[in-house]
Design a protein around this motif. Sequence first.
Motif, short mmCIF file in Angstrom:
data_model
loop_
_atom_site.label_atom_id
_atom_site.label_comp_id
_atom_site.label_asym_id
_atom_site.label_seq_id
_atom_site.Cartn_x
_atom_site.Cartn_y
_atom_site.Cartn_z
N VAL A 191 0.84 -1.20 0.00
CA VAL A 191 0.00 0.00 0.00
C VAL A 191 0.88 1.25 0.00
CG1 VAL A 191 -1.61 1.35 1.42
CG2 VAL A 191 -2.03 -1.07 1.02
N GLN A 192 1.94 1.23 0.79
CA GLN A 192 2.83 2.39 0.86
C GLN A 192 3.56 2.61 -0.47
OE1 GLN A 192 2.50 4.19 3.42
NE2 GLN A 192 1.81 2.83 5.07
N VAL A 193 3.98 1.51 -1.09
CA VAL A 193 4.68 1.61 -2.37
C VAL A 193 3.73 2.13 -3.45
CG1 VAL A 193 5.70 0.21 -4.23
CG2 VAL A 193 6.47 -0.10 -1.88
N LEU A 194 2.53 1.57 -3.49
CA LEU A 194 1.56 2.00 -4.52
C LEU A 194 1.22 3.48 -4.35
CD1 LEU A 194 -0.75 -1.16 -4.45
CD2 LEU A 194 0.85 -0.53 -6.27
N SER A 195 1.08 3.92 -3.11
CA SER A 195 0.79 5.34 -2.86
C SER A 195 1.90 6.21 -3.40
CB SER A 195 0.70 5.63 -1.36
OG SER A 195 -0.27 4.84 -0.78
N ARG A 196 3.14 5.72 -3.26
CA ARG A 196 4.28 6.53 -3.67
C ARG A 196 4.57 6.42 -5.17
NH1 ARG A 196 4.14 5.65 1.41
NH2 ARG A 196 4.77 7.30 2.85
N TYR A 197 3.98 5.44 -5.82
CA TYR A 197 4.00 5.47 -7.30
C TYR A 197 3.04 6.56 -7.78
CZ TYR A 197 6.99 1.63 -8.76
OH TYR A 197 8.09 0.86 -9.05
N GLU A 198 2.02 6.82 -6.97
CA GLU A 198 1.03 7.82 -7.39
C GLU A 198 1.52 9.24 -7.16
OE1 GLU A 198 -3.36 7.31 -7.14
OE2 GLU A 198 -3.11 8.58 -5.38
N THR A 199 2.23 9.45 -6.06
CA THR A 199 2.68 10.81 -5.75
C THR A 199 3.85 10.79 -4.77
OG1 THR A 199 1.92 13.02 -5.13
CG2 THR A 199 1.16 11.20 -3.76
N PHE A 200 4.47 11.93 -4.60
CA PHE A 200 5.54 12.07 -3.61
C PHE A 200 4.91 12.19 -2.23
CE2 PHE A 200 9.53 14.82 -2.44
CZ PHE A 200 9.71 14.05 -1.32
N GLU A 201 4.87 11.08 -1.52
CA GLU A 201 4.39 11.15 -0.13
C GLU A 201 5.63 11.36 0.74
OE1 GLU A 201 1.32 9.13 1.57
OE2 GLU A 201 0.09 9.06 -0.21
N GLY A 202 5.80 12.56 1.18
CA GLY A 202 7.02 12.94 1.89
C GLY A 202 7.01 12.63 3.37
N ALA A 203 5.88 12.17 3.88
CA ALA A 203 5.84 11.68 5.26
C ALA A 203 5.17 10.31 5.24
CB ALA A 203 5.09 12.65 6.16
N TRP A 204 5.09 9.68 6.39
CA TRP A 204 4.62 8.28 6.42
C TRP A 204 3.72 8.09 7.64
CZ3 TRP A 204 7.92 4.95 3.09
CH2 TRP A 204 7.48 3.64 2.99
N PRO A 205 2.56 8.75 7.69
CA PRO A 205 1.69 8.62 8.87
C PRO A 205 1.31 7.16 9.08
CG PRO A 205 0.88 10.31 7.34
CD PRO A 205 1.94 9.54 6.62
N HIS A 206 1.67 6.62 10.23
CA HIS A 206 1.54 5.18 10.39
C HIS A 206 1.56 4.79 11.86
CE1 HIS A 206 1.19 1.41 8.60
NE2 HIS A 206 2.44 1.08 8.41
N ARG A 207 0.96 3.67 12.16
CA ARG A 207 0.99 3.16 13.53
C ARG A 207 1.18 1.65 13.45
NH1 ARG A 207 -3.98 3.82 17.79
NH2 ARG A 207 -2.78 3.53 19.71
N PRO A 208 2.37 1.22 13.05
CA PRO A 208 2.55 -0.19 12.68
C PRO A 208 2.42 -1.16 13.85
CG PRO A 208 4.64 0.97 12.65
CD PRO A 208 3.60 2.00 12.86
N ASP A 209 2.76 -0.73 15.08
CA ASP A 209 2.63 -1.69 16.20
C ASP A 209 1.15 -2.01 16.43
OD1 ASP A 209 2.10 0.89 17.17
OD2 ASP A 209 2.88 0.46 19.18
N TYR A 210 0.32 -1.01 16.27
CA TYR A 210 -1.12 -1.19 16.50
C TYR A 210 -1.72 -2.05 15.37
CZ TYR A 210 -5.92 0.10 17.70
OH TYR A 210 -7.23 0.07 18.06
N ILE A 211 -1.29 -1.79 14.14
CA ILE A 211 -1.85 -2.51 12.99
C ILE A 211 -1.39 -3.97 12.97
CG2 ILE A 211 -1.78 -2.65 10.46
CD1 ILE A 211 -1.33 0.43 10.50
N HIS A 212 -0.09 -4.18 13.20
CA HIS A 212 0.47 -5.52 13.03
C HIS A 212 0.51 -6.32 14.33
CE1 HIS A 212 1.43 -4.33 8.98
NE2 HIS A 212 2.19 -3.34 9.40
#
Lengths: 54, 834, 74
Positions: B304-325
């Motif tokens: 999902v992160q890679v596909l988003s960045r193919y679409e545009t320059f996402e210069g930050a990475w709002p994320h909460r990976p411990d909660y998600i994973h």
Amino acid sequence: MATCKDCKGFFAREDDQDRGDCVMRVTDPRQAYYKAVPVEADKDASKCSSFRKR
Amino acid sequence: MGQSTARTEKESSVEELKNRREWWFVAEKTRSKRLDYLRKGVWKKGAIGGNYAPGIKIDLTFPQLFIDKWQEHEGEAIMLQKAHALAHVLDNIPIFITDNSQIMGYIGSAPHNIVWHWQGISMVNEEIYNEEGIIPEPEEESLEILANLNDYWGGRTAVDKLARVLDPEDAVKFMSGAIGWGTPTSAATYSTKDFDYIFKGFEAILAEVEERMEETEEKLQGNPSPEILPLYDKLPRWEAMQIVLEAGIRYAERYARLARTLAEHFESDPERREELLRIAETCERVPAKPPRNLQESLQFDHFVQVLSRYETFEGAWPHRPDYIHGPYYDKDVNQDKRLSKEEALDLVGEHLIRTHEVGIFAPKWAREGLQGITGTWVWTMGGVKPDGSDACNDMTVAYMQAARLVRVSNPTFGFRWHPKVKDEVMRECFECIRHGLGYPSMRNDPVLVANTVHWYGHPVEEARTWVHQACMSPCPTTKYGCQPMRMASATANCAKMIEYALHDGYDPVVNMQMGPKTGDPREFKDFEDLFGAWVKQMEWLRNILVRTVNLGRVKDPEFFGRPFLSAIYERAVETGTDACDPSNGDRGNAWVTGFTWVENADSLAAIKKFVYDEKKYTMDEVLDALNANWVGYEEMRLDFVKNAPKWGNDDDYVDDLMVRCLREVSRHSKENRCPSNNTWPLLPENVSGNIHYANLVGALPNGRRLGDALYDGGISPGPGLDKKGPTAVLKSCGKFDHVTDGRAFLLNQRLSPTQLSGEKGYQLWKAYMKTWADLGLDHVQFNMVDDATLRAAQKDPEKYQEVIVRVAGYSAHFVDISRKTQDNIIQRTVQGLG
Amino acid sequence: MKCSACAFEAPIGKFRYLYNARIDSSITMRQCPQCEQWLAVDELLGEAKDVVNPGEAPWGKSAGIEGLAEDVQV
């Protein structure tokens, strides 16, 4: 004329034998990896520097 | 016996390295062979002192593939046109599987390539053409491709289109570079993502889109009325979402196919063959379907992160990976015992590395402002669940441990502290800080949840889901809370507020009338006149930035278009709109980033004391000294630095002024409205903007000259000016309300690694954190590397490649930042605790 | 002012101003227009005190609170 499907690095797709992946081993200054580029099976490979006859 | 001896030797050598605090060698010796290979295999993508590292090349395969299809679909709705182009890229861009890797996906056609988004800003395209070192060989051929691309996109990019509707005067002032920075387009942006929705799987979302389209088509066949007219525009948007979601699934399947080919035809090691088959199975499963285990959830996330960045320059990475994973870790490691802790740690470490290796070209000014990194990828850890209970889990700990093993400067972590956090988790945070990573930054969760409710009216359960939208600003990850675009392009160079108040709105550096004419300060009767001028300049500066970003946001669906982001935004899927369309229910979560803020309070205090209270100097003398950049006025300058009150010393004289300034801004933040009719609070922080603006802010009454670095934090005292110790700093910062007086406030502190060693060190830090929490501060972050190491790294950078420092809202490798930024970090006061 | 490295002499303003060593000290860094060497300059005296190379602190110590922590040099 040599075509992609005559190359050792060509792997046809199961769902479409006319297309496939050109798989190559690459070693750059930091890491080694396998790379896949989609190609047509009948694409002219006579000028391809990576061509390896099957 | 031999093995046991070897282990003992290894352990004792690790102990010695720990005693010497050579944490980068400790990491090298303690991580798995896989992590060691992957970590060392990464190409450094952050610019080194503003320039890209040798070997880094711009990816030209990506734009060529994109443009082929883009031009074929010319004339279609922009979202649909872009969806076709993106799908073509995802179907054809070369992919690769690095030896030992388990998580797939990269933005670009080779590991040393960086991409850029040419549909954003023409000036950036031109900059790439002229950038030395990054043009791939054969250079002449590459330059021709770039020239053709520039010819086609000139005048067609999102910012080119926006420039045509902007007020020309605003555009000129904005482009002067003096008052702020940012790109009011989602071509250079970042977005919150709701993984509760996304993890349903792309097939489920596709079914939802299909259902919406059928309903709509049925309505269009019914009774003609004005109500059905907007529905015609929705159909191509849904079609665009379908195209990119299906392409996303096919992109993953390409990795599955390559992994199977390698397992069946290339790999001789049975263990690696098993791994490759597991990779194939994973990529056949996600993102099409919901994840079932940790590898699948991490892989889904990364796709999902890679596909988003193919679409545009996402210069930050709002994320909460411990909660998600976390739940997948718990299932695999604790319940099913499918994975050992070490195996899980390999996956988590690789997740950090895969993120670290992402590279996207940034123009020179952005590289100066974000030295050493690609973007501010601050991942959120800890915090609470929507019901308010502790959300920390085994993944929180695993990420902290993995961070110490792989030691990447990006992503970094921001930890949501709350009173129920367990001691073992606090110790993990401290260990990361003690190992010199500069992260996690510590965030006060109860304060920030209340702040999020206060400013935007997010329901408390939603506010509790917050992630760092960029470095600092919390944003809920919910259907109506998610923020699709970088609204913080309203980034203000706040030192200009006092500079313009002292120059009648004129900018002496860029030689232009910028702000309103607020009067010649020589004629001000008293301090209130000066303060009144400051308020007017502050309002003007915020207004110009906010209205530009508001316009950019409203026009973004027309000028840029986000098919992929829309396809993973529940509210966009439901309404057939572009995710950036503010009319689809976005509650609003905008903020003005305030660079170079603290100079205002220190400068106002100096003038109040010396000119108006003590009458030691006249305003005329002050202005003469400033206009001369203090040259010839050194004694007077030192008087202003040393004898005027300075923020951060628990001195009410200046602290009250800081509070007064913040309250004026807060009032105005409620008058400024975003397109969702919500507020625009101030968030003082700097990234490395304090260095970028050093040559754009003239001499100030706090004693700085044009050219000197500005203060480093959002509310950090000036380096070396906090003379009364760490508690005084905290007390000053605790004098305003971190809920109602602004959005968030960045505080940098340097601590002594020797003083904070061992258990005693942890207890000292914990006591410090208690004071911090009791005073209601929302943020603090630490550098814990001594001067001697930093000086040695300046002298001999090759030997200190892995030393990491906290610059501002992000960390960077010390050797990658400019000499001026390095010196600025060393200048910061080392606080002794206890 | 005279360059400590190449002895070039010119008014202080001719030496390119770089940045301060720390705000509360009169030491700054300037660059010699002739040999391009970075110099530590005392702005109060208008004198170049020394050349500055990477890793050297012209102010001699970090900004710190004296005596509270071992790293903090007095």
